[in-house]
Scaffold this active site. Structure first.
Site, PDB file in Angstrom:
ATOM      1  N   SER D 284       0.807  -1.219   0.050  1.00 57.81           N
ATOM      2  CA  SER D 284       0.074   0.046   0.051  1.00 57.81           C
ATOM      3  C   SER D 284       0.676   1.226  -0.041  1.00 57.81           C
ATOM      4  O   SER D 284       1.763   1.261   0.435  1.00 57.81           O
ATOM      5  CB  SER D 284      -0.826   0.165   1.413  1.00 57.81           C
ATOM      6  OG  SER D 284      -1.562  -0.976   1.323  1.00 57.81           O
ATOM      7  N   HIS D 381      -7.237  -0.513   6.069  1.00 59.26           N
ATOM      8  CA  HIS D 381      -6.717  -1.908   6.295  1.00 59.26           C
ATOM      9  C   HIS D 381      -7.076  -2.103   7.678  1.00 59.26           C
ATOM     10  O   HIS D 381      -7.150  -3.551   7.938  1.00 59.26           O
ATOM     11  CB  HIS D 381      -5.535  -2.203   5.818  1.00 59.26           C
ATOM     12  CG  HIS D 381      -5.453  -1.899   4.151  1.00 59.26           C
ATOM     13  ND1 HIS D 381      -5.860  -2.923   3.607  1.00 59.26           N
ATOM     14  CD2 HIS D 381      -4.773  -1.084   3.366  1.00 59.26           C
ATOM     15  CE1 HIS D 381      -5.694  -2.455   2.185  1.00 59.26           C
ATOM     16  NE2 HIS D 381      -5.047  -1.478   2.120  1.00 59.26           N
TER      17      HIS D 381
END
Lengths: 445, 445, 445, 445
Positions: D284, D381
């Protein structure tokens, strides 16, 4: 020889698969060896055939003759044919065979002289593929922007007549006021076997650039409550279908006619979608004209043939001389044609229209090969029953169009009620149905 | 004759279509006339063939021989073949031809004596259909309750081995713990050409009634958040696939092998769906046993053959006498077999098990035709490489099962690693791979 | 209460799933308990709401009022609503909720008196489902014999108006000259949410038996080269669409209007398929007539109402007396209606036509509930903008049709250009648009 | 006000459609006017609400309270809400509303101060869309090169995280060793609402450039008899799924969580496709790091915060001085960061690794907003239950990666068994689950 009645089909399948895998890795030379061996060692057993022929020739009993014929028929099937049949049973095997035939055609093309057995091999594959690509096994599909990228990429790559420069071009070719139809075959599903591009309009179009760059967009008829886009087709405007590109994509299918069936099916589709559709016409290239013209201009008999009239020569001569003062008239003409120089000179564009139009009309209408039109595109449409309708000056101004046919294009028009008669008349009596314009052009001097 | 190179394809298509329409309305007698005319007038030009054969037989030059062979090959193709090719190009034309061949096979069956030319005609169509029904052109489809009613209705109608009584039966045959796969062909899409019914379980099933009436249902593994139904399959339980019915639906495709390919494809599907699947077996009928037994019992040599042992005869005799006191032993036996009377008598069911099992094992394993198993189902599976695995007493208690094979069924088991060897060994050396049980049964006295 | 901003959505999902699984196994009594608890403990926090309402009522500042309104709006959402939203997120959760609401409606129906909180609960689910079954989320599908067996089985099971006896019936209802369209919803894909059966003909049909038993078949227009069947539709004959059965299958969607949208969409489909289609009409049952008539005949005021004219009574009396000599006229009438005895007596069928037609026209046109047509089917079509077009004597001779409406059926006709006006006029001014025939019948004495 | 119970739905539909058409042609200013009018004139009737609130506040009877609550609930629904519901019923209406909300969010963003009523309007649309985009109504689709060009073009256009340069890039992103999954919604079928790109490999990848440029290709496992291409995936190699890009494409769906559901569904798909898949992790971006760092470096308290250790400053100072001798240390640092100058200087790349890794770990793990991680991707997340797993130096060397996060990327790893606990612990107790590496980095000085 691994052909035999009593072999397990599992064994056979594995052997054939192995053979194909080896072939796929082979280079050109290996392939030629492979073909030669197939053609010679796995062809017909000539001695056996000779004996069988002898037996048949001397047989008097009707029923027994039938048996001997059956036997001879079997003997005449080369062993390789059996291998090809097995390959066709593998997944992707049909596509493999189509590609193999492409290689074989290449090999025949490159071979010098002694290629009779390669040609026999080729005939065998052609007959098999002809059975498999029977029209009943082909699926008609319309290609749109909603089709798969895989398909659209191929449509783009295969387009040879009017190449696409980018994905925006492609999107337009499958967008509003166009129809792109293909035939696909079940055994090679993502492969467009034949592609037909059609333009929807209200008149017999005379220029392909206008089609390729057309931007006419109208408000959509509100089929849905809220429009997602503000451009669409106007079914009241559309009366004419222009077939402006037809491509057979698989060289390995050479000799198996599919394009005419595609046109026929597309006409049926369009009729049912557009009840007001009344006119069907191609807008076609004339691939052989410049070549024929060049060769005629070089020929010894160019003068006796009266390719150009005296008036025309008188008008052109002074202009030609501005290009070269020492070369002769025909030499300059050939030079001007070679890299399309004439097209940049408005004087030449003006003065050449009449003679080139006439010569091209003669090329299309008069020049023959074994009784039929020499130009392959002309032959294709005439065989389908179309009428040679109109020759269009500057119909294709692209380098390709100028190079092939001095920028001219021709409409072959399909009058549905007369197609059968025309087709029959052309095929049986070699009569070309042509419009008054065409007939007039031919005679014009 | 309307075959010819230079005919418009539009004319041809219309004529062929008209011919088909006439045929569809014709009665049996008209059809026979049509076949006879086709076979005789549109067959091979025998004189032309004879001349061509003579020319070939006397030719010495290699290249020219090739040309003459090509010529002869062409001459040996009957004109009717060309017609059939044209029919195949029509929509629904392939199905038409399959049905036409069914009619032709009927006609040949009914003809007495002189049918050599009809048979030649039939061979031509068979070869053509063989090309068209090449395995690469068949689609594997799983049939479920979500399939179309049209398809399911056909699945029901075509099921001859274990007929379905109603739609509930049908729903079960395509429901949990079963797989029904079919081959379809693009040119007749809603038609299941071959059908294979498979039962999913954890052992080599020995009785088909248990399969057809099984109700085992387990909680589904929760693939979705909330179950829509509380019954489903347990992939941990399933280790075995039982092929309990395979049907070729089109008599017009007789002689074109498709069933073995279907089994092979289904095995592949099941392997990928059930990683724990390890056993593959058929549960098959023995269609020819009772017929063979009856004929053996009637034969003069029935005693010398020692069909039954003396001990067996001694055990059976007293029971037989309760049925008829005046007929002889074999006559009573034949009577008891005829309408399955023996099956209602527990004494007979007990005493007949041993002799019938032995005789059936002999029928399957020993009785041959041209070196191969006489029983057609046995021949089919052995050719595919299966092992003759287990004979099952009372495997099929339906009237049909009792009538065909005294209620016995047999498992042909597919060991995937050995199929190739087995198939080869059977086809080339006529060796039947059989289990110990089978071999033991054969020798048992 | 497990509703809360800061809970992991994974925890939530598992809890909700568990709850659903428990519910699925619950019996009726458990479910009632569950509903009651949800309604009372997981409803609105009434004290909190009261305080919030008080605060809002006394607030003077505009912007702050908006905040307080938002707060109050949130406080008024029962906690159970949050649970239902979570359930809707599970796979198959929407169908679960539809079925749960069916249970809830049952529970409300059975509850006596104090069910205000259950009704509040029901309103909450209805609003949620109303959002989810917004017309934009429904898919229009045509059902044919090529549809899945699963779908067709449901079509058969849900058909209440004119039940199907077997699969042959079903095949006809989705076959030529019929269109069966359904709305499906993505979250319950094999479920037809609303079903509309349409009959294609050339006139406004007056009898449903003719529709259900029609066998008119014509030669197909040859779309394909060879016909697969010799029956099909004649687009030149078809000018009229008769909606002869419309069914909402999910009781859990009560109060969410979908049928009118289905009719509208089907009209659009038919227009595009049949350019010559000009007439649209229902052929509808009159579910409430016999009930209303019976109740009117029993009423004290039956005479003052002049249900029957004196002439009619005089004509009927002698016939009635052949059935019973001691009961009074109305009592006999009621008896004759009860088991459709009158229909077996040609004299009664003749004499009752005029009075029953008038009374039924009055029932449809004059009898109201809160200003709108009492008959629910009438109300449905009038709301959609249809015209009350024609009352049909003996339009439905099935026991069901005789029982509901003395065998009469009515056409509500859709004139597309006037639907909007009619609908508006009915909804806003309670004006029923009726044909001359209907208006005449009403006044007839 | 056009909301009303007794209006024909046909009238309503036409009015709403007209309104939408007008809106589609409106400019920004007109739209603001439209929103303001909707918000103010078609909001809640505040006087009516106040009265209803007063009535409720003073009501004592339980059942009547329920009625008044229902009434108030109704009164609190702004009239505009009804309009939006109507719009959602039009074809393409849902997409229209999503786009309208995008406009509204723009308008709110641009409005200064007084926008309370616009925000209330926005909340109403959000709630409605939240109902419509409930997870149960979204379809999971895998996008491949066989998907429609329309879909793939959108995938390309929406990719913001790691933009594609051309169609070759795109083909790779949907090709072997990748999975591209999207959620689509029935009411806007060709629109990918959320997009998740996954890379299939055998380890937790640390650099996105390696993913985007990977060319690892292996021989395909022979699923088909003859391979069509010689590159494919090796299921034995694949053990790890790297989510390297997730995009919500519709700004009009802001606030409606869908990404977490997409990840969950994709995990399920991958598990069933790759039984050997054991590791799931994101790779990410850290969109907020450079911004936070810059702001910290500018802050007055930068020294007291001890952003850099003295050793680090000592090591960097001499290098910084080669860039500017007169600016102070922090000023130079900021300059070097601004256009990624540091990245071209190997000395700086070496010396900055330790401090930047620590600072970034602190940013991710320590810096909070309302108790939760400030970084939006981290928050996303962690909320889903992932573990903050590994910070990767030079994980994204693209200008974008350098600019956002000094080239660092982070893996959030999904341990399926612990997701629920982690998610709960994060949401309820604000505890971030982090790996030893992360925890170590944070403390490192």
């Amino acid at each position: 020889g691994f052909k035999g009645r009593n072999i397990s089909h599992i064994t056979v399948e594995q052997s054939v698969k192995d053979l194909c895998m080896i072939y796929m890795d082979a280079n050109e030379e290996d392939k030629l060896k492979f073909f030669t061996e197939l053609a010679e060692k796995y062809g017909v057993d000539h001695d056996y055939v000779t004996t069988a022929a002898m037996n048949l020739a001397s047989c008097k009993d009707y029923d027994y003759k039938l048996t001997l014929e059956e036997k001879l028929r079997g003997a005449l099937v080369p062993k390789s044919q059996w291998l090809f049949t097995q390959i066709g049973r593998l997944e992707n095997g049909v596509k493999f065979l189509v590609d193999l035939r492409t290689d074989l055609l290449d090999a025949i093309g490159k071979s010098e002289g002694n290629n009779a057995s390669l040609k026999a091999l080729n005939n065998g594959i052609r007959d098999l593929l002809g059975n498999w690509f029977s029209i009943g096994f082909l699926n008609l599909e319309r290609v749109t922007w909603q089709s798969s990228c895989e398909m659209l990429q191929k449509i783009s790559e295969y387009e040879a007549v009017h190449p696409m420069r980018n994905w925006t071009d492609l999107k337009k070719r499958v967008g509003p006021n166009r129809r792109c139809f293909v035939f696909t075959h079940n055994s090679m599903p993502a492969e467009p076997v034949v592609v037909l591009h059609t333009f929807l309009t209200d008149h017999i179009a005379s220029s392909v650039q206008k089609i390729v760059t057309s931007h006419r967009m109208r408000m959509m008829s509100l089929d849905s409550d809220l429009p997602m886009s503000n451009t669409a087709e106007d079914p009241n405007f559309i009366s004419t279908a222009i077939f402006y590109s037809i491509t057979s994509t698989q060289r390995g299918l050479t000799g198996i006619e599919l394009g005419n069936y595609l046109i026929k099916r597309v006409v049926r589709e369009l009729q049912s979608e557009f009840p007001k559709m009344t006119q069907y016409s191609s807008l076609s290239p004339i691939p052989g004209f410049t070549k024929w013209l060049t060769s005629s201009l070089k020929s010894e008999t160019r003068i006796s043939q009266n390719l150009l009239t005296e008036t025309e020569i008188d008008a052109l001569k002074p202009i030609f001389e501005t290009y070269s003062s020492d070369k002769n008239f025909y030499q300059v003409f050939l030079d001007l044609l070679k890299v399309n120089t004439w097209f940049s000179d408005p004087r030449l564009v003006k003065e050449l229209e009449k003679p080139l139009m006439r010569l091209c009309a003669q090329y299309l209408f008069v020049v023959k090969r074994r009784g039929y039109a020499l130009d392959p595109v002309a032959h294709f449409h005439l065989k389908n029953g179309a009428v040679m309708w109109r020759l269009n000056w500057l119909g294709d101004e692209s380098p390709r169009g100028l190079g092939q046919s001095c920028g001219m294009m021709v409409n072959y028009r399909y009058f549905l009620d007369n197609c059968e008669n025309n087709s029959q008349n052309y095929m049986e009596n070699q009569v070309i149905q042509a419009s008054d314009q065409m007939q007039h052009l031919v005679k014009l001097t």
